[in-house]
Design an enzyme around this catalytic site. Structure first.
Site, PDB file in Angstrom:
ATOM      1  N   THR A   1       0.878  -1.217   0.051  1.00  0.00           N
ATOM      2  CA  THR A   1      -0.018  -0.009  -0.019  1.00  0.00           C
ATOM      3  C   THR A   1       0.815   1.323   0.004  1.00  0.00           C
ATOM      4  O   THR A   1       2.032   1.368   0.627  1.00  0.00           O
ATOM      5  CB  THR A   1      -0.738   0.140   1.141  1.00  0.00           C
ATOM      6  OG1 THR A   1      -0.161  -0.530   2.391  1.00  0.00           O
ATOM      7  CG2 THR A   1      -1.861  -1.186   1.158  1.00  0.00           C
ATOM      8  N   CYS A   2       0.276   2.244  -0.543  1.00  0.00           N
ATOM      9  CA  CYS A   2       1.015   3.484  -0.919  1.00  0.00           C
ATOM     10  C   CYS A   2       0.157   4.602  -0.127  1.00  0.00           C
ATOM     11  O   CYS A   2       0.216   5.938  -0.958  1.00  0.00           O
ATOM     12  CB  CYS A   2       1.541   3.923  -2.306  1.00  0.00           C
ATOM     13  SG  CYS A   2       2.492   2.744  -3.022  1.00  0.00           S
TER      14      CYS A   2
END
Length: 586
Positions: free
Chosen positions: A398-399
């Protein structure tokens, strides 16, 4: 706005204010009173004025108005006939301090003095045996008799191998506590995905951290299986060194979504937090460059992670046969304690289909190969054992905002998993990972599947966490509702503070634990700041025990106040939360 009978019972000690104009002779009831939860905003807006001369709700209910009165008037003794005397309660100073803040509270001893009382009806929970709540010393033998017998299902040995140095050299090896990462791995790693356009490797020593870095995509430990599969057998972990993945695209755009952590490294990571490098760790930095315009879709960030994982795998292969110093061994056990309250931990992870994804159950700890993407699995709830989580069954892709991102290293040493697994009073059934879809209909569908799982597991309590905030809070609250609808005590854990305040809620979200560590209550772009820590885990477990035992939890304050956390940390003999200002870490 008038209140319900249920709300009235929850606010008997609050000021009594008329919601609407009422005529002389009106007998005051819930339908005549304003909602006390709105008072703070009304006072700020100048709509009402509250004084110490006013009466409480318990005093005015059933009394009769002696004269016509306007809306939003605080009721006083000169306006009413037949005022009741309030029931007097006496609470010791420690508990009063705990419950004066209402977002979190912990249990203490409560002493009640009642001089005269008629029609008292008490309901006390008898189906939970929680030693910390209302248990007298004389009952200790009964408690011990009802605790579940420990049954070990499987065992995992984590051997921490001492690493004292690292360098980028000609060949990959581990010798005499030193890791050498071969330069020749870069060319091969570039072939892992056509979207990966460049890689640089360098080593950052603890005293060299005041250097510029691109946004921190992940912190990943070096761990490998030497016996068994994820969750059992033997795993080796390099102690004193981690990989750190950073990323930009060909045009120099940082690979991030909500906030980016590029800047001086010593100011952009919360060293020592579960997902981060520790204070004395050596960092092997993998600087990835991906194809332009690919940073905001799943394939782009995934390409960077795959390239780094190829390099880490080469080091894993060396670690498998390295006969170096083992500085400590962790023995992790999947334990069942039949007869104790059955508990599930739910970890809501990102799965919104853009940059947001995670790899579940890879072949190697914290790896990618052999795993499944939770987005591709439909974000449905997936049950893992505590040992599988502690053995690196989650690789984080996840960013989301750096401060609230739980990076790969976080999961292999997840504080809530560790805390629940060690609790002798609880029976940790498992850890459920559930993705957060982008579309509301999908969110509801996935949450309903989670609710059915709760019901089928016949659990007695659940803790639900989520990383990030905003869109995923919709699912988060729905998950809490799925538990509440089934009368399952539930505690929610999230970053909210100032910036991430919940935009949705329900009546079951009454036991909430705050993760924020930023002085202003913001996503501060410092990696790993506001996630689950040991202190958060301790408060979460205690809150769940309180709720299962029927201890009242007061409504949350209107505005985030860190004194709530510090007061409860003090009650649990935990350190105060030291909030940080952005850009001040060194």
């Amino acid at each position: 706005m008038s209140i319900t009978e249920e709300t009235l019972k929850q606010h008997l000690k609050d000021p009594a204010v008329l919601c609407c104009r009422r005529d002389k002779g009106t007998i005051i009831g819930a339908q005549d009173l304003e909602d006390p939860t709105l008072f703070e905003d009304m006072v700020d807006a100048g709509l009402i004025t509250l004084s110490d001369n006013g009466l409480t709700i318990e005093q005015v209910v059933g009394a009769t108005l002696a004269k016509d009165s306007e809306a939003l008037i605080q009721l006083t003794s000169d306006l009413l006939e037949g005022i009741k005397e309030p029931v007097q309660t006496k609470t010791n100073s420690v508990e009063k301090k705990a419950t004066s803040h209402t977002k979190e509270n912990s249990q203490g001893m409560i002493e009640v003095e009642i001089e005269k009382l008629e029609g008292l009806k008490l309901k006390l929970p008898v189906n939970q045996v929680i030693s910390h709540v209302g248990e007298a010393a004389c009952c200790s033998e009964k408690k011990e008799a009802t605790l579940g017998e420990k049954k070990v299902i499987r065992q995992l040995k984590k051997q921490h191998v001492k690493i004292t140095d690292a360098e980028i050299g000609n060949e990959t090896s581990i010798k005499n506590g030193k890791i050498t990462v071969g330069k020749n791995l870069i060319e091969k790693a570039l072939k892992e995905d056509e979207l990966i356009k460049g890689i640089k490797l360098n080593v950052i020593k603890p005293n060299e951290r005041h250097i510029y870095t691109d946004t921190i995509m992940d912190v990943c430990p070096i761990a490998t299986k030497v016996e068994g599969e994820l969750g059992n057998g033997v795993t080796k972990i390099c102690d004193g060194v981690v990989f750190m993945l950073t990323g930009v695209d060909e045009e120099g755009t940082q690979v991030h979504e909500f906030g980016s952590s590029e800047g001086y490294l010593d100011e952009k990571m919360y060293f020592g937090h579960p997902g981060c490098a520790d204070e004395n760790d050596i960092i092997i930095r993998c600087e990835a460059v991906i194809e332009k315009l690919s940073g905001m879709s799943r394939p782009g960030p995934l390409a960077a992670h795959k390239a780094q994982d190829y390099i880490i795998q080469a080091v894993r292969e060396e670690l498998k046969t390295y006969d170096g110093e083992i500085i400590r061994e962790e023995i992790c056990e999947d334990i069942r304690r039949k007869g104790n309250p059955r508990i599930v931990l739910v970890k809501e992870i990102m799965g919104q289909g853009a940059m947001h994804d995670n790899v579940i159950c890879p072949s190697e700890p914290c790896g990618i190969m052999g795993g499944r993407m939770n987005v591709d699995c439909g974000n449905v709830p997936i049950m893992l054992t505590p040992n599988q989580v502690r053995d690196g069954s989650i690789h984080a892709l996840t960013c989301i905002g750096p401060a609230t991102k739980e990076m790969t290293r976080h999961y292999i040493r997840e504080p809530l998993v560790e805390r629940l697994a060690a609790d002798e009073e609880l029976d940790l059934v498992g850890v459920v990972f559930v993705g957060s879809p982008q579309v509301n209909d999908e969110k509801l569908w996935v949450s309903e599947r989670l609710g059915s799982l709760f019901e089928g597991l016949d659990i007695d309590g659940v803790i639900i966490t989520t990383e990030g905030f905003g869109n995923n809070h919709i699912d988060f609250i729905e998950h809490i509702g799925q538990a509440g609808q089934r009368d399952i005590p539930v505690v929610g854990v999230s970053f909210c503070a100032y910036q991430g305040q919940l935009v949705v809620g329900n009546k079951y979200a009454d036991a909430m634990i705050e993760e924020n560590m930023d002085a202003g209550g913001f996503e501060n772009d410092i990696a790993g700041t506001s996630c689950v820590t040991k202190e958060v885990a301790e408060r979460s477990v205690q809150m769940l025990k309180n709720k299962m035992a029927g201890v009242d939890i007061l409504p949350a304050l209107k505005k985030w106040n860190n004194d709530v956390i510090n007061d409860n940390n003090q009650l649990l003999n935990l350190p105060k939360t030291n909030l940080i200002e952005s850009g001040t870490l060194h």
